[in-house]
Design a protein around this motif. Structure first.
Motif, PDB file in Angstrom:
ATOM      1  N   MET A  34       0.808  -1.272  -0.035  1.00 58.82           N
ATOM      2  CA  MET A  34       0.109  -0.098   0.105  1.00 58.82           C
ATOM      3  C   MET A  34       0.892   1.308   0.111  1.00 58.82           C
ATOM      4  O   MET A  34       1.688   1.376   0.706  1.00 58.82           O
ATOM      5  N   LYS A  35       0.407   2.215  -0.821  1.00 61.13           N
ATOM      6  CA  LYS A  35       1.165   3.378  -0.821  1.00 61.13           C
ATOM      7  C   LYS A  35       0.223   4.580  -0.445  1.00 61.13           C
ATOM      8  O   LYS A  35      -0.755   4.769  -0.840  1.00 61.13           O
ATOM      9  N   ILE A  36       0.712   5.425   0.491  1.00 61.73           N
ATOM     10  CA  ILE A  36      -0.111   6.351   1.104  1.00 61.73           C
ATOM     11  C   ILE A  36       0.631   7.866   0.659  1.00 61.73           C
ATOM     12  O   ILE A  36       1.952   8.100   0.931  1.00 61.73           O
ATOM     13  N   LEU A  37      -0.334   8.612   0.436  1.00 62.78           N
ATOM     14  CA  LEU A  37       0.155  10.035  -0.073  1.00 62.78           C
ATOM     15  C   LEU A  37      -0.326  10.684   1.239  1.00 62.78           C
ATOM     16  O   LEU A  37      -1.546  10.957   1.529  1.00 62.78           O
ATOM     17  N   ALA A  38       0.477  11.786   1.712  1.00 68.99           N
ATOM     18  CA  ALA A  38       0.181  12.396   3.052  1.00 68.99           C
ATOM     19  C   ALA A  38       0.373  13.904   2.963  1.00 68.99           C
ATOM     20  O   ALA A  38       1.565  14.158   2.670  1.00 68.99           O
ATOM     21  N   PHE A  39      -0.361  14.834   3.275  1.00 70.78           N
ATOM     22  CA  PHE A  39      -0.206  15.999   3.275  1.00 70.78           C
ATOM     23  C   PHE A  39      -0.783  16.720   4.827  1.00 70.78           C
ATOM     24  O   PHE A  39      -1.928  16.180   5.183  1.00 70.78           O
ATOM     25  N   THR A  40      -0.076  17.789   5.108  1.00 66.31           N
ATOM     26  CA  THR A  40      -0.472  18.464   6.345  1.00 66.31           C
ATOM     27  C   THR A  40      -0.242  19.822   6.141  1.00 66.31           C
ATOM     28  O   THR A  40       0.524  20.432   5.047  1.00 66.31           O
ATOM     29  N   ASP A  41      -0.943  20.702   6.993  1.00 69.30           N
ATOM     30  CA  ASP A  41      -0.937  22.062   7.087  1.00 69.30           C
ATOM     31  C   ASP A  41      -0.941  22.743   5.516  1.00 69.30           C
ATOM     32  O   ASP A  41       0.064  23.319   4.920  1.00 69.30           O
ATOM     33  N   ILE A  42      -2.127  22.419   4.766  1.00 69.21           N
ATOM     34  CA  ILE A  42      -2.413  22.870   3.486  1.00 69.21           C
ATOM     35  C   ILE A  42      -2.698  24.189   3.430  1.00 69.21           C
ATOM     36  O   ILE A  42      -2.310  24.964   2.596  1.00 69.21           O
ATOM     37  N   HIS A  43      -3.450  24.882   4.619  1.00 68.40           N
ATOM     38  CA  HIS A  43      -3.582  26.315   4.682  1.00 68.40           C
ATOM     39  C   HIS A  43      -4.337  26.944   3.400  1.00 68.40           C
ATOM     40  O   HIS A  43      -3.708  28.119   3.091  1.00 68.40           O
ATOM     41  N   GLY A  44      -5.058  26.133   2.656  1.00 68.32           N
ATOM     42  CA  GLY A  44      -5.624  27.027   1.573  1.00 68.32           C
ATOM     43  C   GLY A  44      -5.159  26.679   0.315  1.00 68.32           C
ATOM     44  O   GLY A  44      -5.461  26.878  -0.701  1.00 68.32           O
ATOM     45  N   SER A  97       0.995   8.846  -8.127  1.00 74.77           N
ATOM     46  CA  SER A  97      -0.011   7.779  -7.647  1.00 74.77           C
ATOM     47  C   SER A  97       0.289   7.299  -6.314  1.00 74.77           C
ATOM     48  O   SER A  97       1.127   7.481  -5.515  1.00 74.77           O
ATOM     49  N   SER A  98      -1.056   6.798  -5.772  1.00 80.07           N
ATOM     50  CA  SER A  98      -1.103   6.273  -4.532  1.00 80.07           C
ATOM     51  C   SER A  98      -2.202   5.560  -4.471  1.00 80.07           C
ATOM     52  O   SER A  98      -3.211   5.411  -5.179  1.00 80.07           O
ATOM     53  N   ASP A  99      -2.405   4.782  -3.214  1.00 78.51           N
ATOM     54  CA  ASP A  99      -3.676   3.837  -2.793  1.00 78.51           C
ATOM     55  C   ASP A  99      -4.673   4.508  -1.851  1.00 78.51           C
ATOM     56  O   ASP A  99      -5.636   4.349  -2.059  1.00 78.51           O
ATOM     57  N   VAL A 100      -3.835   5.584  -1.114  1.00 83.21           N
ATOM     58  CA  VAL A 100      -4.676   6.042  -0.331  1.00 83.21           C
ATOM     59  C   VAL A 100      -4.333   7.660  -0.047  1.00 83.21           C
ATOM     60  O   VAL A 100      -2.949   7.629  -0.183  1.00 83.21           O
ATOM     61  N   GLU A 122       5.283   3.719   2.105  1.00 83.37           N
ATOM     62  CA  GLU A 122       4.951   2.605   1.612  1.00 83.37           C
ATOM     63  C   GLU A 122       4.902   1.390   2.440  1.00 83.37           C
ATOM     64  O   GLU A 122       5.736   1.010   3.010  1.00 83.37           O
ATOM     65  N   ILE A 123       3.827   0.593   2.576  1.00 85.04           N
ATOM     66  CA  ILE A 123       3.657  -0.487   3.351  1.00 85.04           C
ATOM     67  C   ILE A 123       3.708  -1.836   2.725  1.00 85.04           C
ATOM     68  O   ILE A 123       2.755  -2.104   1.775  1.00 85.04           O
ATOM     69  N   GLY A 124       4.619  -2.687   3.082  1.00 82.60           N
ATOM     70  CA  GLY A 124       4.475  -4.095   2.392  1.00 82.60           C
ATOM     71  C   GLY A 124       5.005  -4.813   3.551  1.00 82.60           C
ATOM     72  O   GLY A 124       4.521  -4.954   4.464  1.00 82.60           O
TER      73      GLY A 124
END
Length: 215
Positions: free
Chosen positions: A1-11, A24-27, A204-206
């Motif tokens: 599983m591939k995770i794409l993570a964002f924080t502190d987008i602030h608009g 690309s990502s799965d989540v 990336e989780i495997g």
């Protein structure tokens, strides 16, 4: 599983959308502070837009969002604030807001309430092979909660939970200047950094777990 993570987008919705278009990502995980005192309506619009990428979308609100925005995330079916969602053999759970602070930002709650929500979400995914914890605020006294002046501004409740339960991955933000990684026992922790500057994290989780800070 591939995770794409964002924080502190602030608009900075356009910048995040550009990243979603090319990576690309799965989540997709949103770790809070979508806005700067923004409105539920703007968050609803952007969540609807990002759902069009056809990937599971999971989110918590940050201290610069609001309780009303948190409720919008719940209404859109993407909230993991005090909730757990299992995708495959990976369990995701999280907590919105930040502890009370001298800054009096829009969405602050007590450490006790943070702990209560964390435990509630964790119970829902405790049986998952891999557990991914998404607090907006980083754990206290780590490399990823250190402000410019050298003080540690993370959550003690988040830290205590990680010490006790050892989730496999912790995705957080909040302290912009503390972008990077750390670990507590077996728990791998990533502060994604502010998405408005083009920063994000890939998990990336495997058979093993690999985390990179990108941008």
């Amino acid at each position: 599983m591939k995770i794409l993570a964002f924080t502190d987008i602030h608009g900075s919705y356009k910048k995040v959308g550009e990243t979603l278009s090319r990576v690309s990502s799965d989540v997709i995980v949103l770790g809070g502070d979508l806005t700067v005192g923004g409105t539920p309506a703007e968050v609803e619009r952007v969540i609807v837009e990002w759902k069009k990428f056809g990937r599971p979308l999971l989110a918590v609100a940050g201290n610069m969002d609001s309780q009303e925005i948190d409720e919008t995330l719940q209404a859109e079916g993407v909230s993991i604030n005090g909730r757990g969602v299992t995708i495959g053999d990976v369990g995701f759970f999280g907590v919105s807001a930040s502890p009370f602070s001298p800054l009096h930002t829009p969405y602050e709650i007590s450490e006790e309430e943070l702990a209560k929500r964390i435990d509630s979400g964790y119970r829902a995914v405790k049986g998952a092979r891999v557990k991914v914890f998404v607090p907006h605020v980083p754990p206290h006294d780590t490399k990823v909660d250190k402000v410019f002046m050298g003080l540690h501004a993370g959550s003690k409740s988040v830290r205590q939970f990680i010490d006790r339960e050892q989730p496999d991955v912790v995705i957080c933000g909040h302290i912009h200047e503390a972008r990077g990684q750390d670990r507590i026992g077996k728990s791998k922790i990533v502060n994604c950094g502010p998405a408005g500057k083009g920063y994000f994290a890939v998990v990336e989780i495997g058979a093993s777990i690999e985390i990179t800070n990108e941008g």
